[in-house]
Write a protein that holds these residues in place. Structure first.
Motif, mmCIF file in Angstrom:
data_model
loop_
_atom_site.group_PDB
_atom_site.id
_atom_site.type_symbol
_atom_site.label_atom_id
_atom_site.label_comp_id
_atom_site.label_asym_id
_atom_site.label_seq_id
_atom_site.Cartn_x
_atom_site.Cartn_y
_atom_site.Cartn_z
ATOM 1 N N PRO A 92 55.749 62.349 83.060
ATOM 2 C CA PRO A 92 56.390 61.150 83.647
ATOM 3 C C PRO A 92 56.611 60.090 82.568
ATOM 4 O O PRO A 92 55.868 60.002 81.596
ATOM 5 N N MET A 93 57.665 59.241 82.760
ATOM 6 C CA MET A 93 58.002 58.154 81.828
ATOM 7 C C MET A 93 57.644 56.819 82.447
ATOM 8 O O MET A 93 57.790 56.625 83.665
ATOM 9 N N THR A 94 57.210 55.909 81.611
ATOM 10 C CA THR A 94 56.939 54.546 82.072
ATOM 11 C C THR A 94 58.256 53.782 82.207
ATOM 12 O O THR A 94 59.320 54.241 81.789
ATOM 13 N N VAL A 95 58.145 52.579 82.781
ATOM 14 C CA VAL A 95 59.340 51.744 82.952
ATOM 15 C C VAL A 95 59.915 51.342 81.603
ATOM 16 O O VAL A 95 61.134 51.342 81.381
ATOM 17 N N ASN A 96 59.057 50.998 80.661
ATOM 18 C CA ASN A 96 59.527 50.589 79.329
ATOM 19 C C ASN A 96 60.253 51.726 78.620
ATOM 20 O O ASN A 96 61.297 51.532 77.980
ATOM 21 N N GLN A 97 59.724 52.955 78.735
ATOM 22 C CA GLN A 97 60.389 54.096 78.104
ATOM 23 C C GLN A 97 61.743 54.369 78.733
ATOM 24 O O GLN A 97 62.721 54.681 78.054
ATOM 25 N N CYS A 98 61.810 54.230 80.062
ATOM 26 C CA CYS A 98 63.080 54.452 80.745
ATOM 27 C C CYS A 98 64.125 53.419 80.332
ATOM 28 O O CYS A 98 65.284 53.752 80.051
ATOM 29 N N LEU A 99 63.727 52.138 80.275
ATOM 30 C CA LEU A 99 64.662 51.094 79.852
ATOM 31 C C LEU A 99 65.109 51.292 78.405
ATOM 32 O O LEU A 99 66.274 51.074 78.060
ATOM 33 N N LEU A 100 64.177 51.701 77.557
ATOM 34 C CA LEU A 100 64.533 51.939 76.161
ATOM 35 C C LEU A 100 65.551 53.066 76.030
ATOM 36 O O LEU A 100 66.525 52.977 75.274
ATOM 37 N N ARG A 101 65.346 54.162 76.817
ATOM 38 C CA ARG A 101 66.290 55.283 76.750
ATOM 39 C C ARG A 101 67.666 54.869 77.256
ATOM 40 O O ARG A 101 68.707 55.230 76.683
ATOM 41 N N LEU A 102 67.686 54.092 78.350
ATOM 42 C CA LEU A 102 68.978 53.630 78.873
ATOM 43 C C LEU A 102 69.694 52.718 77.854
ATOM 44 O O LEU A 102 70.913 52.799 77.665
ATOM 45 N N PHE A 103 68.920 51.840 77.194
ATOM 46 C CA PHE A 103 69.500 50.942 76.193
ATOM 47 C C PHE A 103 70.094 51.725 75.025
ATOM 48 O O PHE A 103 71.199 51.435 74.542
ATOM 49 N N VAL A 104 69.393 52.784 74.582
ATOM 50 C CA VAL A 104 69.896 53.601 73.473
ATOM 51 C C VAL A 104 71.173 54.321 73.874
ATOM 52 O O VAL A 104 72.154 54.372 73.121
ATOM 53 N N HIS A 105 71.195 54.874 75.115
ATOM 54 C CA HIS A 105 72.391 55.583 75.571
ATOM 55 C C HIS A 105 73.586 54.653 75.652
ATOM 56 O O HIS A 105 74.698 54.983 75.194
ATOM 57 N N PHE A 106 73.390 53.477 76.250
ATOM 58 C CA PHE A 106 74.483 52.514 76.350
ATOM 59 C C PHE A 106 74.937 52.036 74.967
ATOM 60 O O PHE A 106 76.122 51.767 74.737
ATOM 61 N N GLY A 107 73.999 51.900 74.034
ATOM 62 C CA GLY A 107 74.361 51.490 72.683
ATOM 63 C C GLY A 107 75.251 52.503 71.992
ATOM 64 O O GLY A 107 76.254 52.144 71.354
ATOM 65 N N PHE A 108 74.934 53.804 72.141
ATOM 66 C CA PHE A 108 75.774 54.839 71.548
ATOM 67 C C PHE A 108 77.163 54.848 72.168
ATOM 68 O O PHE A 108 78.180 55.011 71.482
ATOM 69 N N VAL A 109 77.207 54.660 73.500
ATOM 70 C CA VAL A 109 78.512 54.640 74.165
ATOM 71 C C VAL A 109 79.353 53.469 73.664
ATOM 72 O O VAL A 109 80.564 53.602 73.391
ATOM 73 N N ALA A 110 78.737 52.290 73.501
ATOM 74 C CA ALA A 110 79.474 51.123 73.006
ATOM 75 C C ALA A 110 79.975 51.342 71.586
ATOM 76 O O ALA A 110 81.102 50.959 71.241
ATOM 77 N N ILE A 111 79.163 51.972 70.752
ATOM 78 C CA ILE A 111 79.586 52.228 69.368
ATOM 79 C C ILE A 111 80.779 53.174 69.337
ATOM 80 O O ILE A 111 81.758 52.967 68.599
ATOM 81 N N PHE A 112 80.741 54.233 70.179
ATOM 82 C CA PHE A 112 81.870 55.168 70.209
ATOM 83 C C PHE A 112 83.139 54.495 70.691
ATOM 84 O O PHE A 112 84.241 54.753 70.180
ATOM 85 N N VAL A 113 82.989 53.598 71.678
ATOM 86 C CA VAL A 113 84.176 52.896 72.196
ATOM 87 C C VAL A 113 84.776 52.001 71.109
ATOM 88 O O VAL A 113 86.002 51.962 70.905
ATOM 89 N N LEU A 114 83.911 51.271 70.394
ATOM 90 C CA LEU A 114 84.404 50.398 69.324
ATOM 91 C C LEU A 114 85.079 51.194 68.212
ATOM 92 O O LEU A 114 86.133 50.807 67.694
ATOM 93 N N LEU A 115 84.474 52.322 67.839
ATOM 94 C CA LEU A 115 85.092 53.143 66.802
ATOM 95 C C LEU A 115 86.429 53.711 67.265
ATOM 96 O O LEU A 115 87.388 53.818 66.476
ATOM 97 N N ALA A 116 86.513 54.068 68.536
ATOM 98 C CA ALA A 116 87.782 54.586 69.043
ATOM 99 C C ALA A 116 88.867 53.525 68.980
ATOM 100 O O ALA A 116 90.008 53.788 68.585
ATOM 101 N N PHE A 117 88.500 52.269 69.351
ATOM 102 C CA PHE A 117 89.480 51.188 69.268
ATOM 103 C C PHE A 117 89.838 50.884 67.822
ATOM 104 O O PHE A 117 90.980 50.552 67.498
#
Length: 458
Positions: free
Chosen positions: A19-44
């Protein structure tokens, strides 16, 4: 405290993931969203600019020359060298579409076909310039630009061949057409000074010295140069090798016109020197060019006055000066008064010091007199054998009084002598070192170096 857990499982661990704690879950979501934002910026960032779409629309509509110019403008806004080279290659490809060679010499006799030929020749030269620029700037460097280098070399081979054909046919046309042209007379135009702008029938031809070939006829010639008057004349061209020379006349602008300068002195008769040149004696009126001037006024028995004056254009200047005799100017008079006052104070100090010294001498004489009298009383006190005790006590009392009075007078005399000597010596020292400005004897004949001879006028 109770620790919260989530029931999410890691996909790589299957259903039995930890099982994952709340902090680990938020950290994973933040990393995923960060990668998505970087790909979007590079595409633009890597997407082609909107102008490129317009260039492609021109190319598809077979407006190749316009598409080539559009691709060149797009390449200027590119930051990456490889992308810039890609846009320039697209421009070259567009130029190649419109510069197909299919001309013969007889086609150039037609004005319409010759105009199209000149346009296609200039586009071919432009394509050659773009390819050479890609190679010179090394825009296709590196392993990524291998395809770019291959395409550049292929395009350059085609463009060179096409450019050679265009230049050969054009030189042939120029060489044959030159022999059929009428021979016009040539004229050479010079001016003093050189560098004048030449206009013939209001058309700019260049700067002098210049050699022109003109048909026979009459023309309107104009020479212009800053700081000189324009020269306008009628030019008649009749024969070849016709030399023409023109002398330009300097224009007198309002800023260079002479300015009137009036100089008066009190007393009059002073010699006026401007920039080391003698101009006359006051009162004087003279005209000079504008600008800074060094003015000197000389008169025998008077102090020389020097000033820096600035003459402004179209502004007459009038000056009035007061000359002072040597040794009688305000500064010298003030110094003389200060010296005389200082000497007067020194004399008063000497008198006061002498008086104190005299008073000290008087007290010294009185002290000596009292001491001698006291010595006599003391001797009488010692030698008196018939005196009673009361008389002896009186004699001793007088001795003590005279002795104390003598000591007091002695102290006062020492103070008076020392103080009087110091004060009188100080006054005498001040009197001796104080120098009064002399009153020189003035001669009516000035020294030879004070009055230079009359020189050239400005």
């Amino acid at each position: 405290m109770h620790r919260m857990f989530l029931s999410f499982s890691s996909p790589s661990r299957g259903e039995t993931g930890l099982p994952m704690t709340v902090n680990q879950c938020l950290l994973r979501l933040f990393v995923h969203f960060g990668f998505v934002a970087i790909f979007v910026l590079l595409a633009f960032a890597w997407s082609p600019p909107a102008a490129a779409n317009t260039c492609f629309s021109h190319y598809k509509s077979k407006r190749y020359a316009r598409a080539a110019r559009c691709f060149q403008r797009t390449a200027k806004r590119r930051g990456n060298k490889l992308y810039r080279a890609t846009d320039l290659l697209r421009a070259v490809q567009s130029y190649l579409k419109v510069t197909s060679f299919g001309y013969r010499y007889r086609d150039l006799r037609s004005r319409r076909k010759r105009k199209g030929f000149i346009a296609k020749r200039s586009w071919t030269r432009q394509a050659y310039y773009l390819l050479r620029r890609i190679q010179r700037k090394k825009m296709c460097a590196g392993p990524v630009g291998r395809r770019c280098r291959t395409k550049t070399a292929a395009y350059l081979h085609v463009v060179k061949k096409r450019k050679r054909l265009y230049d050969r046919l054009w030189s042939q046309y120029r060489r044959r057409n030159k022999s059929q042209r009428p021979q016009h007379p040539s004229i050479s135009i010079t001016s003093n000074p050189v560098g004048a702008r030449l206009l013939i029938n209001n058309d700019y031809k260049g700067t002098t010295p210049l050699k022109l070939t003109l048909p026979r006829g009459t023309y309107s010639l104009r020479l212009m140069m800053p700081g000189y008057q324009p020269k306008i004349e009628a030019l008649v061209v009749e024969q070849s090798n016709q030399p023409l020379h023109f002398e330009m006349i300097r224009a007198v602008s309002p800023a260079n016109r002479a300015v009137s300068l009036g100089i008066q002195t009190q007393p009059s008769g002073a010699i006026v020197m401007i920039n080391g040149v003698r101009k006359g004696t006051t009162p004087l009126n003279v005209t000079l060019p504008p600008g800074p001037k060094r003015l000197s006024l000389l008169k025998p028995c008077y102090i020389t006055k020097q000033r820096i004056i600035t003459l402004k254009a179209q502004t007459p200047l009038s000056l009035n000066f007061t000359l002072f005799e040597k040794g009688n100017d305000p500064q010298t008079r003030q110094k003389r008064k200060a010296a005389e006052l200082q000497k007067t104070i020194a004399l008063g100090t000497i008198i006061v010091g002498g008086a104190l010294f005299a008073v000290g001498g008087g007290f010294a004489i009185a002290s000596l007199s009292n001491h001698s009298t006291a010595a006599g009383k003391y001797d009488e006190y010692k030698t008196c054998t018939t005196c009673s005790q009361l008389q002896l006590n009186d004699l001793y009392g007088e001795f003590l009084d005279l002795n104390s009075t003598g000591n007091l007078y002695g102290h006062v005399s020492i103070i008076g002598l020392v103080a009087g000597g110091v004060i009188a010596g100080t006054g005498a020292f001040i009197f001796l070192i104080t120098k009064t400005p002399p009153r020189p004897k003035c001669t009516t004949t000035p020294p030879a170096q004070a009055l230079p001879s009359v020189g050239r006028r400005e």
